[in-house]
Structures are given as C-alpha cells and as structure tokens.
Design a protein around this motif. Sequence first.
Motif, PDB file in Angstrom:
ATOM      1  N   PRO A  22       0.825  -1.218   0.000  1.00 48.17           N
ATOM      2  CA  PRO A  22       0.000   0.000   0.000  1.00 48.17           C
ATOM      3  C   PRO A  22       0.860   1.269   0.000  1.00 48.17           C
ATOM      4  N   LEU A  23       0.210   2.374  -0.306  1.00 46.90           N
ATOM      5  CA  LEU A  23       0.909   3.666  -0.313  1.00 46.90           C
ATOM      6  C   LEU A  23       1.321   4.051   1.104  1.00 46.90           C
ATOM      7  N   HIS A  24       0.367   3.959   2.032  1.00 47.46           N
ATOM      8  CA  HIS A  24       0.666   4.302   3.424  1.00 47.46           C
ATOM      9  C   HIS A  24      -0.336   3.616   4.326  1.00 47.46           C
ATOM     10  N   GLU A  25       0.121   2.633   5.088  1.00 47.54           N
ATOM     11  CA  GLU A  25      -0.801   1.949   5.992  1.00 47.54           C
ATOM     12  C   GLU A  25      -0.412   2.237   7.430  1.00 47.54           C
ATOM     13  N   PRO A  26      -1.436   2.273   8.314  1.00 48.08           N
ATOM     14  CA  PRO A  26      -1.139   2.573   9.725  1.00 48.08           C
ATOM     15  C   PRO A  26      -0.408   1.424  10.410  1.00 48.08           C
ATOM     16  N   ARG A  27       0.318   1.763  11.470  1.00 48.10           N
ATOM     17  CA  ARG A  27       0.978   0.740  12.295  1.00 48.10           C
ATOM     18  C   ARG A  27       0.504   0.910  13.733  1.00 48.10           C
ATOM     19  N   PHE A  28       0.020  -0.179  14.334  1.00 52.22           N
ATOM     20  CA  PHE A  28      -0.419  -0.139  15.725  1.00 52.22           C
ATOM     21  C   PHE A  28       0.497  -1.053  16.524  1.00 52.22           C
ATOM     22  N   LEU A  29       1.593  -0.482  17.021  1.00 53.95           N
ATOM     23  CA  LEU A  29       2.655  -1.288  17.620  1.00 53.95           C
ATOM     24  C   LEU A  29       2.836  -1.002  19.105  1.00 53.95           C
ATOM     25  N   GLY A  30       1.978  -0.123  19.653  1.00 53.01           N
ATOM     26  CA  GLY A  30       2.192   0.295  21.039  1.00 53.01           C
ATOM     27  C   GLY A  30       1.003   0.007  21.942  1.00 53.01           C
ATOM     28  N   ASN A  31       0.541   1.045  22.633  1.00 51.96           N
ATOM     29  CA  ASN A  31      -0.512   0.891  23.648  1.00 51.96           C
ATOM     30  C   ASN A  31      -1.928   1.042  23.112  1.00 51.96           C
ATOM     31  N   GLU A 330       3.078   6.145 -17.405  1.00 52.43           N
ATOM     32  CA  GLU A 330       3.686   4.826 -17.578  1.00 52.43           C
ATOM     33  C   GLU A 330       4.115   4.245 -16.210  1.00 52.43           C
ATOM     34  N   PHE A 331       4.698   5.100 -15.392  1.00 46.07           N
ATOM     35  CA  PHE A 331       5.134   4.706 -14.043  1.00 46.07           C
ATOM     36  C   PHE A 331       3.942   4.217 -13.220  1.00 46.07           C
ATOM     37  N   LEU A 332       2.859   5.002 -13.224  1.00 41.51           N
ATOM     38  CA  LEU A 332       1.672   4.655 -12.425  1.00 41.51           C
ATOM     39  C   LEU A 332       1.049   3.351 -12.916  1.00 41.51           C
ATOM     40  N   ARG A 333       0.991   3.199 -14.251  1.00 43.72           N
ATOM     41  CA  ARG A 333       0.400   1.990 -14.821  1.00 43.72           C
ATOM     42  C   ARG A 333       1.211   0.760 -14.406  1.00 43.72           C
ATOM     43  N   HIS A 334       2.517   0.843 -14.588  1.00 40.96           N
ATOM     44  CA  HIS A 334       3.388  -0.286 -14.273  1.00 40.96           C
ATOM     45  C   HIS A 334       3.279  -0.681 -12.797  1.00 40.96           C
ATOM     46  N   MET A 335       3.461   0.273 -11.910  1.00 39.03           N
ATOM     47  CA  MET A 335       3.515  -0.038 -10.467  1.00 39.03           C
ATOM     48  C   MET A 335       2.171  -0.569  -9.967  1.00 39.03           C
ATOM     49  N   ASN A 336       1.094   0.078 -10.359  1.00 33.40           N
ATOM     50  CA  ASN A 336      -0.217  -0.352  -9.857  1.00 33.40           C
ATOM     51  C   ASN A 336      -0.576  -1.730 -10.402  1.00 33.40           C
ATOM     52  N   GLU A 337      -0.187  -2.008 -11.648  1.00 32.35           N
ATOM     53  CA  GLU A 337      -0.408  -3.340 -12.209  1.00 32.35           C
ATOM     54  C   GLU A 337       0.345  -4.403 -11.433  1.00 32.35           C
ATOM     55  N   LYS A 338       1.509  -4.030 -10.917  1.00 35.58           N
ATOM     56  CA  LYS A 338       2.345  -4.990 -10.194  1.00 35.58           C
ATOM     57  C   LYS A 338       2.010  -5.055  -8.703  1.00 35.58           C
ATOM     58  N   GLY A 339       0.939  -4.372  -8.305  1.00 33.42           N
ATOM     59  CA  GLY A 339       0.525  -4.441  -6.900  1.00 33.42           C
ATOM     60  C   GLY A 339       1.314  -3.512  -5.993  1.00 33.42           C
ATOM     61  N   ILE A 340       1.972  -2.533  -6.590  1.00 36.03           N
ATOM     62  CA  ILE A 340       2.684  -1.536  -5.783  1.00 36.03           C
ATOM     63  C   ILE A 340       1.909  -0.241  -5.911  1.00 36.03           C
ATOM     64  N   MET A 341       1.256   0.124  -4.825  1.00 35.66           N
ATOM     65  CA  MET A 341       0.340   1.256  -4.884  1.00 35.66           C
ATOM     66  C   MET A 341       1.115   2.564  -5.004  1.00 35.66           C
ATOM     67  N   CYS A 342       0.920   3.231  -6.126  1.00 32.79           N
ATOM     68  CA  CYS A 342       1.503   4.547  -6.349  1.00 32.79           C
ATOM     69  C   CYS A 342       0.368   5.451  -6.805  1.00 32.79           C
ATOM     70  N   ARG A 343       0.476   6.735  -6.504  1.00 32.21           N
ATOM     71  CA  ARG A 343      -0.602   7.660  -6.830  1.00 32.21           C
ATOM     72  C   ARG A 343      -0.048   8.943  -7.425  1.00 32.21           C
ATOM     73  N   PRO A 344      -0.818   9.563  -8.326  1.00 32.76           N
ATOM     74  CA  PRO A 344      -0.397  10.874  -8.823  1.00 32.76           C
ATOM     75  C   PRO A 344      -0.701  11.943  -7.784  1.00 32.76           C
ATOM     76  N   ILE A 345      -0.125  13.104  -7.935  1.00 33.36           N
ATOM     77  CA  ILE A 345      -0.519  14.238  -7.100  1.00 33.36           C
ATOM     78  C   ILE A 345      -1.943  14.633  -7.514  1.00 33.36           C
ATOM     79  N   TRP A 346      -2.594  15.448  -6.694  1.00 32.63           N
ATOM     80  CA  TRP A 346      -3.993  15.823  -6.952  1.00 32.63           C
ATOM     81  C   TRP A 346      -4.135  16.641  -8.239  1.00 32.63           C
ATOM     82  N   GLN A 347      -5.332  16.554  -8.798  1.00 33.99           N
ATOM     83  CA  GLN A 347      -5.685  17.514  -9.862  1.00 33.99           C
ATOM     84  C   GLN A 347      -5.762  18.894  -9.223  1.00 33.99           C
ATOM     85  N   LEU A 348      -5.361  19.912  -9.973  1.00 38.33           N
ATOM     86  CA  LEU A 348      -5.422  21.267  -9.427  1.00 38.33           C
ATOM     87  C   LEU A 348      -6.869  21.623  -9.070  1.00 38.33           C
TER      88      LEU A 348
END
Length: 382
Positions: A22-31, A330-348
Amino acid sequence: MELQKVESFIRSAFNNQEGFIPLHEPRFLGNEKRYLMETIDTTFVSSTGPFVNKFEEIMAAFTGARYAVAIVNGTAALHLALVLAGVEHGDEVITQPLTFVATANAITHAGGKPVFVDVDRDTMGMSPIALQNFLDANAEIRGDGHSYNKTTGKRIAACLPMHTFGFPLRINEIADICTKYNIPLVEDAAESLGSTVDGRHTGTIGLLGTFSFNGNKTVTCGGGGAIVTNDEVLGKKAKHISTTAKVPHAWEYMHDFVGYNYRMPNLNAALAVAQLEQLPSFLENKRQLAAMYSSFFRDSDILFVDEPSNSVANFWLNTLILPNANAKNEFLRHMNEKGIMCRPIWQLMNRLPMYAQCQTGDLTNAAWLEERVVNIPSSVRV
Ligand SMILES: *Cc1c(COP(=O)(O)O)cnc(C)c1O
C-alpha cells in the motif's frame, strides 16, 4: 530508469516479494489496544475523558504551540481555524491549487471563496513570489485596516498555504508578506506532523495551524484533527466553540455562540495518544526509507524530492518527479499493475467543477508538478 528496477527496489525495501504494497498503511505497535479498552472500561468514549486532554498536552508539547485543541477531523479543524481567523461569509481566502480538496472545501464551509496562487517547484507549497505578485496586482489595504481584492471588491480574510506531503513550504517568507498586508495566516499542516522550519514546527508559524489524524497520515486515530496556536484568546475560543460554546456551569445549559460539535471523542484520542507515543520512532523509520529512496534515484532521470534547506521533513509520502506526463502515466500503470500502490498528485483545485470559477494567479509551477509528480509506498517498515 527501468521501471522493473524501481519495482524490485520497492519490494526489497518493504521485504515483500509478491504481496500488495500500500501507499501508506497505519501501524499499531504500542498501547493502542490497552488505551482503547480503558475508554470502554471507564465508559468515557465520547467528548470528555482523560485521553482528549492528554492528546492536547502532547500535541502542544510536541509542536511547541501554547495551545492545542482536539478536533474531530482535519477538515473540521481547518473550518474552525478559518472561522477563528475571522473569515466570514463573502470573504476571500488565498490558498494554493495544488492541495487535497479539503483545503478548498474548508474555505467554502467557512463562507469564503478560494483564490489560487502558484506553488514553488521544490517545496510544492505556496510560493512567496506568487503570493507577492498576486497581492501587488490585486490587493489594497482599506481604511478598516483589512486587505481587499481590487478586482472583486471582496475582503481577503486569510491566507491558507499547505505543507505538501510533509515538505515544509517557505512559511517565514509567506508570513512576512501576510503581515505586510494584514492578512491572517492559517497553515494547513495536515500532512506535516513532525516537519519543522528553522526549528519551528509547521503549523505554529502562522496565527493558527491544523493537523489531521486520518487513516493515511503519519499517525492516525481513525479520524481526528487538531488546531494549534500561540494566541491565548484564539486557543481558548477554539476549545469553546468546538464544544457547542457552552458556558461552564454545574448544570445549566447556556451557550453564547453558534458553536460546533467538533471535539475529538475520547475513544479516538486514546488511539491518538498511543500513536503519538510512537511518533519519534515512526519519523526515524520514515527518514531511513527516504534516505534509501534518495540514494536509489540519485543520478537517474527520476527526481526524488528531498527536504528543503533549513527544514526537516517528516517524509509522510515519498515523492518523485518524473520527466514528463507520459513517463508519469507509464510509471503509475506499471507499479499499480504490479501491486505496488503509487498515486499521482492531486488535480489542481481550479480544474474541479466547484472551483473552476475562482480567481487564480499564474499557475505555471502547479501545472508543471501536476503533470509529473507521483507518490510511492511510504509506510513505516516493520
Ligand atoms: C488529510 C488532509 C486534510 C483533511 O484531513 P481529514 O482529517 O481527512 O479531514 C486536509 N488537508 C490536507 C492537505 C490533507 O492532506
């Protein structure tokens, strides 16, 4: 650079050869579990309870702000901060077009209309030069001491820059310009918990600053936000109007303002406190990943965005600038196809239907970044 190589590098960095990254997943490693159970065992799950107060103490101490107020989410925190800064129906608020939609939405919720000025290419945040140029051409200070837009006749009630992906923008220069034009400065620091400029935490340089604790942020409490300020009157008012503006009394219901039900519940605050205890180690962990990315992309045609000088970034989302729009797609297509979540910056923002009519300055840099920027996996590695 060959995308295959990028792919294997990311897989090895996350020690994940086949699964989804994933692009950014939470971690619950403490209390987290312990504190959550405590809210249930004590029945304090709602808007009062020890964790909400503790959360505010930790946030004030960590950011160095005199006041921190717990809010239900980052969008509500922005809305309230704009109200506190004095934004009223019919006012304008200057912001950047390159941001998450919540920034512009909060301006609208406060009754204001966004005006978009350009960002810098290196920080991806509001450009002091663009702000200065816009105000030189459009603003005049009238007899009441406020700045007005000469073209629209509306009051410019606030300036709301955003620290993109946790990279601090040139906030000191922005603050100087706002002072000159008597425009209150509110910082959208939703993404930049842990980021500093000249040793000062983002969100504490302007009159007010806001944070988010949404599930994708550096630390999360499910949903949550915070307002920080060094202004005593505003700090107390933030607490007051976020809790229905109830006048303290042992039993009477007396309210003295059209308040908001925007206080973070103790249930969420329990999670937030547990997460904030781990923030320093999360930041260190993310900094190491960023350093690995930085050296991997060095001397390639892909630019890794590093922290600006005189500042510390939290590296919330690691960011690449591709050579052009085709390479980005091309970068986004390749990575997302391979299960590596990448995202573009927002539309203006000015391209979205509800903000298409808003006034803008020259947006060359924002459009340039919009065509090229992607985010790559950035979770804390375990
Ligand atoms: C996440 C975010 C927000 C909104 O925060 P929520 O807690 O999701 O409401 C606002 N502005 C920016 C730039 C954000 O990234």
